[in-house]
Design a protein around this motif. Sequence first.
Motif, PDB file in Angstrom:
ATOM      1  N   MET A  40     -14.582 -10.484  11.775  1.00 30.16           N
ATOM      2  CA  MET A  40     -13.770  -9.482  11.082  1.00 30.16           C
ATOM      3  C   MET A  40     -13.955  -9.642   9.579  1.00 30.16           C
ATOM      4  N   ARG A  41     -14.208  -8.511   8.902  1.00 27.89           N
ATOM      5  CA  ARG A  41     -14.313  -8.515   7.449  1.00 27.89           C
ATOM      6  C   ARG A  41     -13.133  -7.732   6.882  1.00 27.89           C
ATOM      7  N   PHE A  42     -12.406  -8.393   5.995  1.00 29.54           N
ATOM      8  CA  PHE A  42     -11.173  -7.847   5.449  1.00 29.54           C
ATOM      9  C   PHE A  42     -11.353  -7.437   3.994  1.00 29.54           C
ATOM     10  N   ALA A  43     -10.702  -6.346   3.625  1.00 26.70           N
ATOM     11  CA  ALA A  43     -10.547  -5.978   2.219  1.00 26.70           C
ATOM     12  C   ALA A  43      -9.056  -6.005   1.902  1.00 26.70           C
ATOM     13  N   ILE A  44      -8.701  -6.623   0.801  1.00 24.47           N
ATOM     14  CA  ILE A  44      -7.302  -6.732   0.396  1.00 24.47           C
ATOM     15  C   ILE A  44      -7.034  -5.734  -0.728  1.00 24.47           C
ATOM     16  N   ILE A  45      -5.948  -4.972  -0.581  1.00 20.97           N
ATOM     17  CA  ILE A  45      -5.511  -4.049  -1.619  1.00 20.97           C
ATOM     18  C   ILE A  45      -4.295  -4.666  -2.298  1.00 20.97           C
ATOM     19  N   GLY A  46      -4.417  -4.910  -3.609  1.00 22.52           N
ATOM     20  CA  GLY A  46      -3.377  -5.621  -4.343  1.00 22.52           C
ATOM     21  C   GLY A  46      -3.785  -7.072  -4.512  1.00 22.52           C
ATOM     22  N   ALA A  47      -3.436  -7.647  -5.656  1.00 23.14           N
ATOM     23  CA  ALA A  47      -3.860  -9.026  -5.926  1.00 23.14           C
ATOM     24  C   ALA A  47      -2.691  -9.894  -6.379  1.00 23.14           C
ATOM     25  N   GLY A  48      -1.508  -9.600  -5.849  1.00 26.19           N
ATOM     26  CA  GLY A  48      -0.330 -10.379  -6.189  1.00 26.19           C
ATOM     27  C   GLY A  48      -0.169 -11.619  -5.329  1.00 26.19           C
ATOM     28  N   ALA A  49       1.065 -12.127  -5.273  1.00 30.85           N
ATOM     29  CA  ALA A  49       1.328 -13.399  -4.593  1.00 30.85           C
ATOM     30  C   ALA A  49       1.027 -13.337  -3.103  1.00 30.85           C
ATOM     31  N   ILE A  50       1.460 -12.265  -2.423  1.00 36.38           N
ATOM     32  CA  ILE A  50       1.207 -12.191  -0.985  1.00 36.38           C
ATOM     33  C   ILE A  50      -0.276 -12.021  -0.710  1.00 36.38           C
ATOM     34  N   ALA A  51      -0.994 -11.326  -1.591  1.00 36.90           N
ATOM     35  CA  ALA A  51      -2.441 -11.161  -1.421  1.00 36.90           C
ATOM     36  C   ALA A  51      -3.148 -12.508  -1.503  1.00 36.90           C
ATOM     37  N   GLN A  52      -2.679 -13.379  -2.371  1.00 33.48           N
ATOM     38  CA  GLN A  52      -3.278 -14.709  -2.485  1.00 33.48           C
ATOM     39  C   GLN A  52      -3.085 -15.506  -1.198  1.00 33.48           C
ATOM     40  N   LEU A  53      -1.912 -15.359  -0.582  1.00 34.86           N
ATOM     41  CA  LEU A  53      -1.664 -16.034   0.691  1.00 34.86           C
ATOM     42  C   LEU A  53      -2.525 -15.436   1.801  1.00 34.86           C
ATOM     43  N   ARG A  54      -2.700 -14.121   1.781  1.00 29.26           N
ATOM     44  CA  ARG A  54      -3.564 -13.473   2.780  1.00 29.26           C
ATOM     45  C   ARG A  54      -5.007 -13.959   2.647  1.00 29.26           C
ATOM     46  N   LYS A  55      -5.479 -14.074   1.432  1.00 28.15           N
ATOM     47  CA  LYS A  55      -6.844 -14.560   1.240  1.00 28.15           C
ATOM     48  C   LYS A  55      -6.993 -15.984   1.780  1.00 28.15           C
ATOM     49  N   ALA A  56      -6.005 -16.846   1.502  1.00 33.86           N
ATOM     50  CA  ALA A  56      -6.046 -18.210   2.016  1.00 33.86           C
ATOM     51  C   ALA A  56      -6.049 -18.224   3.543  1.00 33.86           C
ATOM     52  N   ALA A  57      -5.301 -17.288   4.152  1.00 29.01           N
ATOM     53  CA  ALA A  57      -5.271 -17.200   5.616  1.00 29.01           C
ATOM     54  C   ALA A  57      -6.618 -16.728   6.153  1.00 29.01           C
ATOM     55  N   ILE A  58      -7.238 -15.756   5.494  1.00 30.21           N
ATOM     56  CA  ILE A  58      -8.557 -15.276   5.914  1.00 30.21           C
ATOM     57  C   ILE A  58      -9.573 -16.400   5.852  1.00 30.21           C
ATOM     58  N   ASP A  59      -9.496 -17.222   4.819  1.00 25.86           N
ATOM     59  CA  ASP A  59     -10.429 -18.337   4.665  1.00 25.86           C
ATOM     60  C   ASP A  59     -10.343 -19.334   5.815  1.00 25.86           C
ATOM     61  N   ARG A  60      -9.202 -19.337   6.528  1.00 19.20           N
ATOM     62  CA  ARG A  60      -9.019 -20.260   7.652  1.00 19.20           C
ATOM     63  C   ARG A  60      -9.506 -19.683   8.983  1.00 19.20           C
ATOM     64  N   LEU A  61      -9.862 -18.411   9.014  1.00 15.36           N
ATOM     65  CA  LEU A  61     -10.227 -17.759  10.268  1.00 15.36           C
ATOM     66  C   LEU A  61     -11.708 -17.951  10.569  1.00 15.36           C
ATOM     67  N   ASP A  62     -12.001 -18.511  11.723  1.00 11.42           N
ATOM     68  CA  ASP A  62     -13.398 -18.671  12.128  1.00 11.42           C
ATOM     69  C   ASP A  62     -14.049 -17.307  12.338  1.00 11.42           C
TER      70      ASP A  62
END
Length: 347
Positions: free
Chosen positions: A1-23
């Motif tokens: 799965m390839r994700f695009a994040i809209i918005g770069a605030g605090a929750i977006a930073q947590l989402r990116k960290a979660a994506i980095d953990r996904l195999d």
Amino acid sequence: MRFAIIGAGAIAQLRKAAIDRLDGSALAGVFDLAPDRAAALAGPARAYASLDEVFSDQTVDTVVVCTPPNTHEDIAVAAIRAGKHVIVEKPMAPTLEACRRMITAARDAGRVLTVGFNHRYFPAIKELRASIASGRLGELSHVRGYTGHTGLSEFKAEWMYAKDVMGGGALLDNGIHMIDLVHHLMGPVKDVCGRTQDKTWQLDRVEDNGIALLGGMDGTIGSVAASWTEWKGYHFYVEAYGTRGMARAYYAPMNFMEVTMDRPGGARRKRRNFYLPMIFAEKFRGWQSTAVQTLSEEMTDFIALTEGRAPAGPIASAVDGFRSIEIAQAVYRSAETGSRVKLEKAP
């Protein structure tokens, strides 16, 4: 799965960290109205110059919407029509009409749309749900939940407590998680009554405190209280009571307690669980470590849905997101009219 994040605030930073953990998954890129913020969050991934660039990127499977709630509908519907799956953060949208249009767009396009209720993945909440399902508590009687924080000191921007952006006050902020959890645990809700109060902060059309009483289809009762005047600091718990016991999930720190009896009023057996690895992780890495873990579990279930597989965990659907908004709005109507409000048929 390839994700695009809209918005770069605090929750977006947590989402990116979660994506980095996904195999097997990766961040395709980030869009934000501030290009420097988008570039900083994207890192080696792409910093999009516009939403159109996001939607036209054929490598993107899913769009994660991490913007203020009054923008969710337009972004989500455009992404869906471009063939993307969508995750929107809570609350789903400020109005029920917006939620309906989002759901219709996803169904018409055959795309997956979910709402970010990661609190369902708290281990204590999952254990509470299992306790109810096991029958150890007997027949479920009522579920009650409370969440509170200190109000304006918690907010980093004015839009976070603006009626036209959020759709409401405490019930749409921290309370929306609790509304979802109580509904999730007690089952279908048929009607709602409640009261709101704005004595402390006296903001424009948003409540400091909201209290709801939910009537279940099967006679189960739910109660929800959300506060911006919890002067002790952040407070969160959910309790379930049955004819032969009760169970409680509390955070923070994350812990669980269950009390069961062989008969009503009979011999009591008590069980507790402290999630020590999570507690220690939060001590040294902050509450963000729990958020990232639960978000990654949620996104793993989201991927399963997009692949036509049953999710392993309790991911919140778009209809769940709709119901949480509907219950909050029903409290507002009840507070105005003094009457009980019946819920509509789910879209």
